[in-house]
Motif scaffolding. Structure first.
Motif, PDB file in Angstrom:
ATOM      1  N   GLY A 162     -78.517  37.477 -51.046  1.00 59.32           N
ATOM      2  CA  GLY A 162     -79.765  37.163 -50.376  1.00 59.32           C
ATOM      3  C   GLY A 162     -80.567  38.366 -49.945  1.00 59.32           C
ATOM      4  O   GLY A 162     -81.775  38.255 -49.687  1.00 59.32           O
ATOM      5  N   HIS A 163     -79.935  39.539 -49.864  1.00 57.59           N
ATOM      6  CA  HIS A 163     -80.643  40.745 -49.412  1.00 57.59           C
ATOM      7  C   HIS A 163     -80.728  41.820 -50.493  1.00 57.59           C
ATOM      8  O   HIS A 163     -80.966  42.983 -50.199  1.00 57.59           O
ATOM      9  CB  HIS A 163     -79.970  41.313 -48.157  1.00 57.59           C
ATOM     10  CG  HIS A 163     -80.191  40.470 -46.934  1.00 57.59           C
ATOM     11  ND1 HIS A 163     -79.370  39.419 -46.614  1.00 57.59           N
ATOM     12  CD2 HIS A 163     -81.149  40.518 -45.970  1.00 57.59           C
ATOM     13  CE1 HIS A 163     -79.798  38.852 -45.497  1.00 57.59           C
ATOM     14  NE2 HIS A 163     -80.871  39.491 -45.087  1.00 57.59           N
ATOM     15  N   GLY A 164     -80.509  41.430 -51.735  1.00 60.42           N
ATOM     16  CA  GLY A 164     -80.684  42.375 -52.827  1.00 60.42           C
ATOM     17  C   GLY A 164     -79.622  43.444 -52.909  1.00 60.42           C
ATOM     18  O   GLY A 164     -79.852  44.509 -53.489  1.00 60.42           O
ATOM     19  N   ALA A 165     -78.431  43.173 -52.343  1.00 63.13           N
ATOM     20  CA  ALA A 165     -77.361  44.171 -52.366  1.00 63.13           C
ATOM     21  C   ALA A 165     -76.613  44.204 -53.689  1.00 63.13           C
ATOM     22  O   ALA A 165     -75.834  45.118 -53.942  1.00 63.13           O
ATOM     23  CB  ALA A 165     -76.366  43.906 -51.229  1.00 63.13           C
ATOM     24  N   ILE A 166     -76.840  43.213 -54.547  1.00 59.49           N
ATOM     25  CA  ILE A 166     -76.214  43.139 -55.864  1.00 59.49           C
ATOM     26  C   ILE A 166     -77.275  43.406 -56.922  1.00 59.49           C
ATOM     27  O   ILE A 166     -78.328  42.765 -56.932  1.00 59.49           O
ATOM     28  CB  ILE A 166     -75.563  41.765 -56.106  1.00 59.49           C
ATOM     29  CG1 ILE A 166     -74.510  41.478 -55.022  1.00 59.49           C
ATOM     30  CG2 ILE A 166     -74.940  41.713 -57.479  1.00 59.49           C
ATOM     31  CD1 ILE A 166     -73.403  42.501 -54.943  1.00 59.49           C
ATOM     32  N   THR A 167     -76.993  44.339 -57.807  1.00 64.04           N
ATOM     33  CA  THR A 167     -77.990  44.725 -58.819  1.00 64.04           C
ATOM     34  C   THR A 167     -77.686  44.166 -60.197  1.00 64.04           C
ATOM     35  O   THR A 167     -78.574  44.137 -61.054  1.00 64.04           O
ATOM     36  CB  THR A 167     -78.086  46.252 -58.910  1.00 64.04           C
ATOM     37  OG1 THR A 167     -76.793  46.790 -59.255  1.00 64.04           O
ATOM     38  CG2 THR A 167     -78.528  46.855 -57.579  1.00 64.04           C
ATOM     39  N   ALA A 168     -76.473  43.730 -60.444  1.00 63.50           N
ATOM     40  CA  ALA A 168     -76.122  43.152 -61.743  1.00 63.50           C
ATOM     41  C   ALA A 168     -74.867  42.302 -61.588  1.00 63.50           C
ATOM     42  O   ALA A 168     -74.026  42.575 -60.722  1.00 63.50           O
ATOM     43  CB  ALA A 168     -75.892  44.240 -62.788  1.00 63.50           C
ATOM     44  N   ILE A 169     -74.758  41.278 -62.427  1.00 68.58           N
ATOM     45  CA  ILE A 169     -73.602  40.378 -62.408  1.00 68.58           C
ATOM     46  C   ILE A 169     -73.086  40.254 -63.830  1.00 68.58           C
ATOM     47  O   ILE A 169     -73.845  39.882 -64.741  1.00 68.58           O
ATOM     48  CB  ILE A 169     -73.969  38.990 -61.856  1.00 68.58           C
ATOM     49  CG1 ILE A 169     -74.615  39.125 -60.466  1.00 68.58           C
ATOM     50  CG2 ILE A 169     -72.737  38.096 -61.787  1.00 68.58           C
ATOM     51  CD1 ILE A 169     -75.210  37.837 -59.940  1.00 68.58           C
ATOM     52  N   GLN A 170     -71.827  40.555 -64.021  1.00 64.15           N
ATOM     53  CA  GLN A 170     -71.230  40.497 -65.348  1.00 64.15           C
ATOM     54  C   GLN A 170     -70.175  39.398 -65.407  1.00 64.15           C
ATOM     55  O   GLN A 170     -69.438  39.182 -64.447  1.00 64.15           O
ATOM     56  CB  GLN A 170     -70.574  41.833 -65.695  1.00 64.15           C
ATOM     57  CG  GLN A 170     -71.548  43.007 -65.732  1.00 64.15           C
ATOM     58  CD  GLN A 170     -70.839  44.331 -65.978  1.00 64.15           C
ATOM     59  OE1 GLN A 170     -69.627  44.412 -65.877  1.00 64.15           O
ATOM     60  NE2 GLN A 170     -71.608  45.344 -66.318  1.00 64.15           N
ATOM     61  N   GLY A 171     -70.134  38.702 -66.545  1.00 68.54           N
ATOM     62  CA  GLY A 171     -69.105  37.700 -66.753  1.00 68.54           C
ATOM     63  C   GLY A 171     -69.575  36.274 -66.659  1.00 68.54           C
ATOM     64  O   GLY A 171     -68.765  35.339 -66.760  1.00 68.54           O
ATOM     65  N   LEU A 172     -70.881  36.072 -66.460  1.00 66.34           N
ATOM     66  CA  LEU A 172     -71.412  34.714 -66.405  1.00 66.34           C
ATOM     67  C   LEU A 172     -71.607  34.199 -67.833  1.00 66.34           C
ATOM     68  O   LEU A 172     -72.393  34.755 -68.598  1.00 66.34           O
ATOM     69  CB  LEU A 172     -72.756  34.685 -65.666  1.00 66.34           C
ATOM     70  CG  LEU A 172     -72.681  34.802 -64.133  1.00 66.34           C
ATOM     71  CD1 LEU A 172     -74.054  35.044 -63.561  1.00 66.34           C
ATOM     72  CD2 LEU A 172     -72.079  33.530 -63.540  1.00 66.34           C
ATOM     73  N   ARG A 173     -70.898  33.132 -68.186  1.00 66.43           N
ATOM     74  CA  ARG A 173     -70.989  32.606 -69.555  1.00 66.43           C
ATOM     75  C   ARG A 173     -72.399  32.115 -69.878  1.00 66.43           C
ATOM     76  O   ARG A 173     -72.878  32.239 -71.002  1.00 66.43           O
ATOM     77  CB  ARG A 173     -69.988  31.477 -69.745  1.00 66.43           C
ATOM     78  CG  ARG A 173     -68.549  31.957 -69.849  1.00 66.43           C
ATOM     79  CD  ARG A 173     -67.598  30.799 -69.985  1.00 66.43           C
ATOM     80  NE  ARG A 173     -67.617  29.960 -68.786  1.00 66.43           N
ATOM     81  CZ  ARG A 173     -66.949  28.822 -68.675  1.00 66.43           C
ATOM     82  NH1 ARG A 173     -66.215  28.387 -69.695  1.00 66.43           N
ATOM     83  NH2 ARG A 173     -66.992  28.120 -67.562  1.00 66.43           N
ATOM     84  N   SER A 174     -73.086  31.571 -68.876  1.00 69.59           N
ATOM     85  CA  SER A 174     -74.424  31.040 -69.119  1.00 69.59           C
ATOM     86  C   SER A 174     -75.401  32.140 -69.463  1.00 69.59           C
ATOM     87  O   SER A 174     -76.424  31.900 -70.126  1.00 69.59           O
ATOM     88  CB  SER A 174     -74.919  30.284 -67.891  1.00 69.59           C
ATOM     89  OG  SER A 174     -74.959  31.146 -66.750  1.00 69.59           O
ATOM     90  N   LEU A 175     -75.101  33.380 -69.015  1.00 69.14           N
ATOM     91  CA  LEU A 175     -75.994  34.495 -69.309  1.00 69.14           C
ATOM     92  C   LEU A 175     -75.509  35.311 -70.497  1.00 69.14           C
ATOM     93  O   LEU A 175     -76.292  35.939 -71.197  1.00 69.14           O
ATOM     94  CB  LEU A 175     -76.108  35.399 -68.079  1.00 69.14           C
ATOM     95  CG  LEU A 175     -76.755  34.765 -66.839  1.00 69.14           C
ATOM     96  CD1 LEU A 175     -76.817  35.778 -65.709  1.00 69.14           C
ATOM     97  CD2 LEU A 175     -78.160  34.250 -67.143  1.00 69.14           C
TER      98      LEU A 175
END
Length: 302
Positions: A287-300
């Motif tokens: 919610g505060h932009g502390a994550i810049t990337a997410i890896q491992g999401l099958r939908s993506l």
């Protein structure tokens, strides 16, 4: 005809081989720097004033200016620490620190990295056991302000995580890249509440021995200090080390069990603190932009 040595302007003349220069060599840099920060040392030998005045008096003025400017830099970086102890106490404490730990860079924005550890061992400050953690919080804010820029994770990534959680899909293998400014702090004292009170002037009674955690990060040009669930320090550290979401959550839970076993930062006047709340921690980060990337999401990744 080539001009003779005597015909050249004085500022261009060079001493002939074997001819002594007009002024004796000045003191070495190490000697000068040592004397500059130690009022017990005499003025280094070999100094000369351009106008013939006493070099010892001029050096004393320079010494006071240098030490004073370094103390001012610490006051800028640790304003709440100064407010808690008062200007006189702070400047005396900071003066001792300056003489023991002079800056190693000409950039003073980050000066005082180990000031919290110095406060921890500073006997006159023992009556304020939360003071060092307040300094740690303020040092984290300085680091966050000067950290590199990075864009937060896309709305599509965040929505995909939310959908996976809502549908009960396994998310333990997901890996999160954290914003360069993100830091987590855990304290045995209510330093987050105390820091906030010094920002808005709302000084109400504070249960200072209540353990608190915080996330510190920069959003745009603003540095945020966010109250965080207990165990967040271990959780964020694991994410930053490359662990998956499940392993990071396990690290947070294990850290809380270890803290409870050692009687640290878990028992309050209201009883045991709640277990690590993964959903709350994750919502705070996303919610505060502390994550810049997410890896491992099958939908993506599909």
């Amino acid at each position: 005809m080539k001009p003779s040595q005597e015909d050249r302007p004085a500022r261009l003349r060079q001493p002939a081989p074997g001819q002594a220069r007009g002024r004796p060599p000045g003191p070495g840099q190490a000697e000068f720097a040592s004397a500059l920060l130690d009022p017990e040392q005499p003025c280094p030998g070999g100094l000369r004033a351009w106008n013939g005045s006493d070099p010892a008096r001029r050096f004393a003025v320079h010494r006071n200016n240098v030490v004073g400017s370094l103390i001012d830099a610490l006051a800028d970086n640790f304003p709440v620490v100064q407010q808690l102890v008062g200007t006189e106490f702070f400047r005396a404490m900071a003066g001792l620190y300056v003489r023991r730990a002079p800056p190693r860079s000409c950039v003073l924005a980050g000066y005082g990295t180990d000031f919290p550890a110095f406060i921890d061992a500073f006997e006159p400050a023992r009556g304020l056991p939360y003071l060092a953690d307040m300094a740690r919080l303020e040092a984290a804010r300085v680091r966050a302000y000067h950290a590199a820029d990075a864009e937060p994770a896309s709305a599509a990534s965040i929505a995909a995580v939310a959908a996976a959680l809502a549908q009960g899909e396994p998310v333990g293998a997901l890996r999160f890249a954290c914003h360069p400014s993100l830091q987590a702090l855990a304290s045995r004292h209510a330093v987050v509440t105390l820091w906030a009170a010094h920002q808005d002037g709302a000084f109400e009674p504070i249960e200072i021995d209540r353990p608190e955690c915080a996330l510190v990060l920069r959003a745009g040009l603003e540095v945020l200090v966010l109250p965080a669930p207990a165990g967040s320090t271990a959780f964020v550290a694991a994410l930053q080390a490359g662990s998956g979401l499940g392993a990071a959550a396990d690290a947070a839970r294990a850290a809380r069990v270890d803290a409870a076993a050692q009687g640290r930062a878990d028992e309050t006047a209201q009883g045991p603190a709640p277990a690590f709340d993964l959903a709350a921690a994750l919502a705070l980060l996303l919610g505060h932009g502390a994550i810049t990337a997410i890896q491992g999401l099958r939908s993506l990744d599909a």
